[in-house]
Design a protein around this motif. Structure first.
Motif, PDB file in Angstrom:
ATOM      1  N   TYR A  82      47.299  29.632  26.383  1.00 17.55           N
ATOM      2  CA  TYR A  82      47.578  28.349  27.023  1.00 17.55           C
ATOM      3  C   TYR A  82      46.554  27.310  26.576  1.00 17.55           C
ATOM      4  N   ASP A  83      47.004  26.058  26.503  1.00 16.19           N
ATOM      5  CA  ASP A  83      46.097  24.959  26.170  1.00 16.19           C
ATOM      6  C   ASP A  83      45.066  24.765  27.274  1.00 16.19           C
ATOM      7  N   LEU A  84      45.507  24.920  28.496  1.00 13.98           N
ATOM      8  CA  LEU A  84      44.661  24.719  29.667  1.00 13.98           C
ATOM      9  C   LEU A  84      45.157  25.622  30.785  1.00 13.98           C
ATOM     10  N   ILE A  85      44.220  26.219  31.503  1.00 11.48           N
ATOM     11  CA  ILE A  85      44.577  26.986  32.701  1.00 11.48           C
ATOM     12  C   ILE A  85      43.895  26.312  33.882  1.00 11.48           C
ATOM     13  N   VAL A  86      44.667  26.107  34.947  1.00 10.89           N
ATOM     14  CA  VAL A  86      44.125  25.582  36.194  1.00 10.89           C
ATOM     15  C   VAL A  86      44.184  26.721  37.209  1.00 10.89           C
ATOM     16  N   CYS A  87      43.026  27.123  37.685  1.00 11.56           N
ATOM     17  CA  CYS A  87      42.923  28.181  38.690  1.00 11.56           C
ATOM     18  C   CYS A  87      42.273  27.553  39.907  1.00 11.56           C
ATOM     19  N   ASN A  88      43.088  27.184  40.874  1.00  8.55           N
ATOM     20  CA  ASN A  88      42.640  26.390  42.014  1.00  8.55           C
ATOM     21  C   ASN A  88      42.722  27.198  43.308  1.00  8.55           C
ATOM     22  N   GLU A  89      41.567  27.593  43.837  1.00  9.60           N
ATOM     23  CA  GLU A  89      41.465  28.280  45.122  1.00  9.60           C
ATOM     24  C   GLU A  89      42.321  29.551  45.157  1.00  9.60           C
ATOM     25  N   VAL A  90      42.115  30.400  44.155  1.00  7.23           N
ATOM     26  CA  VAL A  90      42.855  31.655  44.037  1.00  7.23           C
ATOM     27  C   VAL A  90      41.918  32.859  44.077  1.00  7.23           C
ATOM     28  N   ILE A  91      40.865  32.798  43.299  1.00  8.89           N
ATOM     29  CA  ILE A  91      40.021  33.966  43.048  1.00  8.89           C
ATOM     30  C   ILE A  91      39.342  34.498  44.312  1.00  8.89           C
ATOM     31  N   GLU A  92      39.037  33.633  45.263  1.00  7.60           N
ATOM     32  CA  GLU A  92      38.379  34.106  46.491  1.00  7.60           C
ATOM     33  C   GLU A  92      39.283  35.013  47.321  1.00  7.60           C
ATOM     34  N   HIS A  93      40.571  35.046  46.988  1.00  6.64           N
ATOM     35  CA  HIS A  93      41.515  35.911  47.699  1.00  6.64           C
ATOM     36  C   HIS A  93      41.585  37.312  47.087  1.00  6.64           C
ATOM     37  N   LEU A  94      40.892  37.524  45.976  1.00  8.67           N
ATOM     38  CA  LEU A  94      40.925  38.817  45.289  1.00  8.67           C
ATOM     39  C   LEU A  94      39.674  39.628  45.603  1.00  8.67           C
ATOM     40  N   PRO A  95      39.793  40.946  45.657  1.00  7.00           N
ATOM     41  CA  PRO A  95      38.588  41.773  45.757  1.00  7.00           C
ATOM     42  C   PRO A  95      37.680  41.513  44.551  1.00  7.00           C
ATOM     43  N   ALA A  96      36.388  41.771  44.700  1.00  8.34           N
ATOM     44  CA  ALA A  96      35.405  41.429  43.663  1.00  8.34           C
ATOM     45  C   ALA A  96      35.772  41.988  42.286  1.00  8.34           C
ATOM     46  N   ALA A  97      36.151  43.247  42.214  1.00  8.87           N
ATOM     47  CA  ALA A  97      36.481  43.850  40.909  1.00  8.87           C
ATOM     48  C   ALA A  97      37.683  43.155  40.272  1.00  8.87           C
TER      49      ALA A  97
END
Length: 178
Positions: free
Chosen positions: A36-51
């Protein structure tokens, strides 16, 4: 063209019909197969377990050289936030994949104050360090000037307050109010 993904089938089912073909159910913890030219990851990762979050960052970095990223550094009250981390944690994870923060791009004005743009860098370390120092110096000067002006304003207001309290008409007014 813009593409979206969400781990929730329900969320994807709620997407407007005219863009549903551009959206799919998937997890960032699974490899992204396209570039992708650009990825926007907005307020997603905090919902995943650390690993899974660490794997997700690796997947983002493997799928683009340019990532707009936002993950709340202090949203502990939300029950679904499994992995709340400070901004420097994410900066370090991106750096492990050869990404540096673009200090000249301020996405905090339209995403969140903690949002960052990370870009794949081939710059030597000394250039990256110099750009960080340039930005830190400018911010430090701005904070020092704002602090100086705030202290000057507080001093002026204290003098004005003292002058007002010495006025006889104000003293009479305060006695009347009392």
């Amino acid at each position: 063209e813009a593409w979206g993904l969400d781990v929730s089938t329900h969320a994807i089912e709620q997407v407007r019909e005219d863009v549903r073909g551009y959206c799919r159910v998937a997890s960032l913890a699974a490899p992204l197969t396209e570039r992708y030219d650009l990825i926007v990851c907005n307020e997603v990762i905090e919902h995943l377990p650390a690993a899974d979050a660490e794997r997700a960052i690796a997947n983002l970095c493997g799928a683009s050289d340019d990532v707009l990223f936002s993950s709340t550094p202090d949203g502990y009250a939300e029950d679904t936030h499994l992995n709340v981390r400070p901004v420097e944690y994410w900066t370090e994870l991106f750096a492990k994949h050869g990404f540096a923060r673009d200090v000249d791009y301020d996405c905090s004005t339209f995403l969140a104050p903690w949002a960052r743009r990370f870009r794949k860098t081939h710059d030597p370390w000394h250039r990256t360090a110099a750009s960080y120092e340039r930005r830190l110096w400018a911010t430090s000067r701005e904070v020092a000037e704002l602090r100086r002006r705030g202290l000057e304003t507080a001093a002026v207001m204290a003098r004005q307050d003292a002058a007002l309290r010495e006025r006889a008409d104000l003293q009479r007014l305060e006695q009347t109010v009392a």
